[in-house]
Scaffold this active site. Structure first.
Site, PDB file in Angstrom:
ATOM      1  N   ASP A  82      -2.076  -7.694  -8.633  1.00 43.13           N
ATOM      2  CA  ASP A  82      -2.243  -7.555  -9.997  1.00 43.13           C
ATOM      3  C   ASP A  82      -2.265  -5.878 -10.149  1.00 43.13           C
ATOM      4  O   ASP A  82      -2.089  -5.290  -9.292  1.00 43.13           O
ATOM      5  CB  ASP A  82      -4.217  -7.243  -9.493  1.00 43.13           C
ATOM      6  CG  ASP A  82      -4.862  -7.667 -10.434  1.00 43.13           C
ATOM      7  OD1 ASP A  82      -4.534  -7.615 -11.546  1.00 43.13           O
ATOM      8  OD2 ASP A  82      -5.970  -7.150 -11.229  1.00 43.13           O
ATOM      9  N   HIS A 180      -9.983  -3.903 -19.368  1.00 40.65           N
ATOM     10  CA  HIS A 180     -10.755  -3.354 -17.812  1.00 40.65           C
ATOM     11  C   HIS A 180     -11.988  -2.755 -17.942  1.00 40.65           C
ATOM     12  O   HIS A 180     -12.371  -2.653 -18.597  1.00 40.65           O
ATOM     13  CB  HIS A 180     -10.059  -3.065 -17.214  1.00 40.65           C
ATOM     14  CG  HIS A 180      -8.690  -3.430 -16.814  1.00 40.65           C
ATOM     15  ND1 HIS A 180      -7.658  -3.164 -17.330  1.00 40.65           N
ATOM     16  CD2 HIS A 180      -7.856  -5.082 -16.254  1.00 40.65           C
ATOM     17  CE1 HIS A 180      -6.245  -3.837 -17.206  1.00 40.65           C
ATOM     18  NE2 HIS A 180      -7.162  -4.969 -16.079  1.00 40.65           N
ATOM     19  N   LYS A 184     -16.358  -3.168 -22.742  1.00 38.15           N
ATOM     20  CA  LYS A 184     -14.927  -3.796 -23.206  1.00 38.15           C
ATOM     21  C   LYS A 184     -15.579  -3.551 -24.986  1.00 38.15           C
ATOM     22  O   LYS A 184     -14.473  -3.456 -25.577  1.00 38.15           O
ATOM     23  CB  LYS A 184     -15.485  -5.209 -23.289  1.00 38.15           C
ATOM     24  CG  LYS A 184     -15.341  -5.028 -21.594  1.00 38.15           C
ATOM     25  CD  LYS A 184     -14.761  -6.728 -21.441  1.00 38.15           C
ATOM     26  CE  LYS A 184     -14.551  -7.445 -19.668  1.00 38.15           C
ATOM     27  NZ  LYS A 184     -13.627  -6.548 -18.905  1.00 38.15           N
ATOM     28  N   ARG A 260     -18.211  -7.085  -9.011  1.00 44.27           N
ATOM     29  CA  ARG A 260     -18.723  -6.086  -8.499  1.00 44.27           C
ATOM     30  C   ARG A 260     -19.504  -5.128  -9.026  1.00 44.27           C
ATOM     31  O   ARG A 260     -20.611  -5.367  -8.021  1.00 44.27           O
ATOM     32  CB  ARG A 260     -18.083  -4.879  -9.552  1.00 44.27           C
ATOM     33  CG  ARG A 260     -16.415  -4.655  -8.908  1.00 44.27           C
ATOM     34  CD  ARG A 260     -15.653  -3.747  -9.852  1.00 44.27           C
ATOM     35  NE  ARG A 260     -14.145  -3.220  -9.163  1.00 44.27           N
ATOM     36  CZ  ARG A 260     -13.505  -2.374  -9.376  1.00 44.27           C
ATOM     37  NH1 ARG A 260     -14.172  -1.717 -10.300  1.00 44.27           N
ATOM     38  NH2 ARG A 260     -11.573  -2.741  -9.313  1.00 44.27           N
TER      39      ARG A 260
HETATM   40  P1  13P Z   1     -12.032  -7.398 -15.499  1.00 39.25           P
HETATM   41  O1  13P Z   1     -12.481  -5.974 -15.375  1.00 39.25           O
HETATM   42  O2  13P Z   1     -13.075  -7.492 -16.594  1.00 39.25           O
HETATM   43  O3  13P Z   1     -12.644  -7.675 -14.846  1.00 39.25           O
HETATM   44  O4  13P Z   1     -10.421  -8.150 -15.446  1.00 39.25           O
HETATM   45  C1  13P Z   1      -9.950  -7.561 -14.153  1.00 39.25           C
HETATM   46  C2  13P Z   1      -8.331  -7.726 -14.514  1.00 39.25           C
HETATM   47  O5  13P Z   1      -7.975  -7.936 -15.562  1.00 39.25           O
HETATM   48  C3  13P Z   1      -8.144  -7.780 -13.375  1.00 39.25           C
HETATM   49  O6  13P Z   1      -6.491  -7.148 -13.131  1.00 39.25           O
HETATM   50  O1  G3H Z   2      -7.724  -4.305 -13.644  1.00 42.22           O
HETATM   51  C1  G3H Z   2      -8.157  -3.658 -12.607  1.00 42.22           C
HETATM   52  C2  G3H Z   2      -9.240  -4.184 -11.480  1.00 42.22           C
HETATM   53  O2  G3H Z   2     -10.147  -5.027 -12.243  1.00 42.22           O
HETATM   54  C3  G3H Z   2      -8.820  -4.147  -9.958  1.00 42.22           C
HETATM   55  O3  G3H Z   2      -9.473  -2.379 -10.277  1.00 42.22           O
HETATM   56  O4  G3H Z   2      -7.737  -0.600  -9.587  1.00 42.22           O
HETATM   57  O5  G3H Z   2     -10.014  -0.266  -8.777  1.00 42.22           O
HETATM   58  O6  G3H Z   2      -8.356  -2.100  -7.428  1.00 42.22           O
HETATM   59  P1  G3H Z   2      -9.255  -1.444  -9.296  1.00 42.22           P
HETATM   60 ZN    ZN Z   3      -5.953  -7.043 -14.962  1.00 39.86          ZN
END
Ligand code: 13P
Ligand code: G3H
Ligand code: ZN
Length: 309
Positions: A82, A180, A184, A260
């Protein structure tokens, strides 16, 4: 049962108007809760790992835990990086056995995003790995965002078409108003569905990805606050909007914040009700069950992905 790419998952999702849940994982309980839900729902599944997750758990633990989940359940799972920020982290993940990587060049100018994405696509495809890229900026938005502000941050449909053609990327994350985290929207939630439809019309064969797609379920926010938390005014993307997005080319829905919140709400409740407990299994067990229930709800009622495996 294997680690699989997202290719077949997306092909099916694109033609049948449902989406595959992509859930962020950081430890064993989170993985187990998600996987149990996907197994019961007979749903396709993407588990995704951020740079922060790799730092927290060490990459090898997460890869082995996902492999263990596959062995345990017999599920096919895509393991996805990700928000990879550069070529090196994408290459590392490809070499570590990930079946999909995201190169997030959205902070770069258009041409540089193309160059970087192309570089990752060339390497990943040579190893049979899928690539997701991002165009546009995910940012918290104010109420009544005006057209100029939207055009400045959201994904431009024509650029999206040019980007996909020039990079050969497998899927594209679009900015249409999500962001994120747990805060939001200030005021009424808004997503630019006209823009999404226009993008989907120009690149109908490209699976689209919705980041920042947590709903910030009130049930969990309220439970957190009831048991000593302090997260007032949290608001996510309403579930109906996610459902609508899946009808316009969105095949991958990214969810982290809802995991979370589900986990934290349950742990807070447990500590409030059982201050005498100090065995982690006593509170991580219920937290894992809360994750399972939440993911099952999403798969069944929001993503429409039950029995799509
Ligand atoms: P959320 O913060 O809405 O859960 O999004 C997660 C996300 O886009 C991870 O790449
Ligand atoms: O896009 C963000 C995801 O929620 C991952 O979050 O970078 O804190 O692991 P993180
Ligand atoms: Zn993301």
């Amino acid at each position: 049962m294997a680690l699989v790419t997202t290719k077949d998952m997306f092909e099916k999702a694109l033609t049948q108007d449902y989406a595959v849940g992509a859930f962020n994982v950081n430890n064993m309980e989170i993985i187990q809760g998600i996987v149990e839900a996907a197994m019961e729902e007979k749903a396709p599944l993407i588990l995704q790992v951020s740079a922060g997750a790799r730092k927290y758990a060490k990459p090898v633990y997460l890869v082995k835990l996902v492999e263990a989940a596959i062995e345990d359940t017999g599920l096919d799972i895509a393991l996805h990086l990700d928000h990879g920020e550069d070529f090196d982290i994408c290459k590392k993940c490809v070499d570590d056995g990930f079946t999909s990587v995201m190169i997030d060049g959205s902070k770069h100018p258009f041409e540089e995003n193309i160059r970087l994405t192309k570089e990752v696509v060339e390497y990943a495809h040579s190893k049979g790995v899928s690539v997701e890229a991002e165009l546009g900026k995910l940012a918290g938005i104010e109420d009544n965002i005006n057209v100029d502000a939207r055009n400045a941050t959201f994904t431009d449909p024509e650029e999206a078409a040019e980007f996909v053609e020039k990079t050969g990327v497998d899927s594209l994350a679009v900015a249409i108003g999500t962001s994120h985290g747990a805060y939001k929207f200030k005021g009424t939630p808004y997503l630019d569905f006209d823009r999404l439809q226009e993008i989907h019309k120009l690149i109908p064969d490209t699976p689209l990805v919705l980041h920042g797609a947590s709903t910030v379920l009130p049930e969990f926010v309220e439970k957190c606050n009831e048991y000593g938390g302090n997260i007032p005014g949290a608001q996510g993307v309403p579930e109906d909007m996610i459902k609508t997005a899946t009808k316009h080319g969105v095949c991958k829905v990214n969810i982290d914040t809802d995991l979370r919140l589900a986990m934290t709400a349950e742990i807070r409740k447990h500590f409030a009700e059982h201050p005498e407990d100090f065995d982690p299994r006593k509170y991580l067990g219920p937290a894992r069950a809360a994750i399972k229930g939440m993911v099952q709800h999403k798969i069944r009622n929001v993503l429409n992905a039950s029995n799509k495996r």
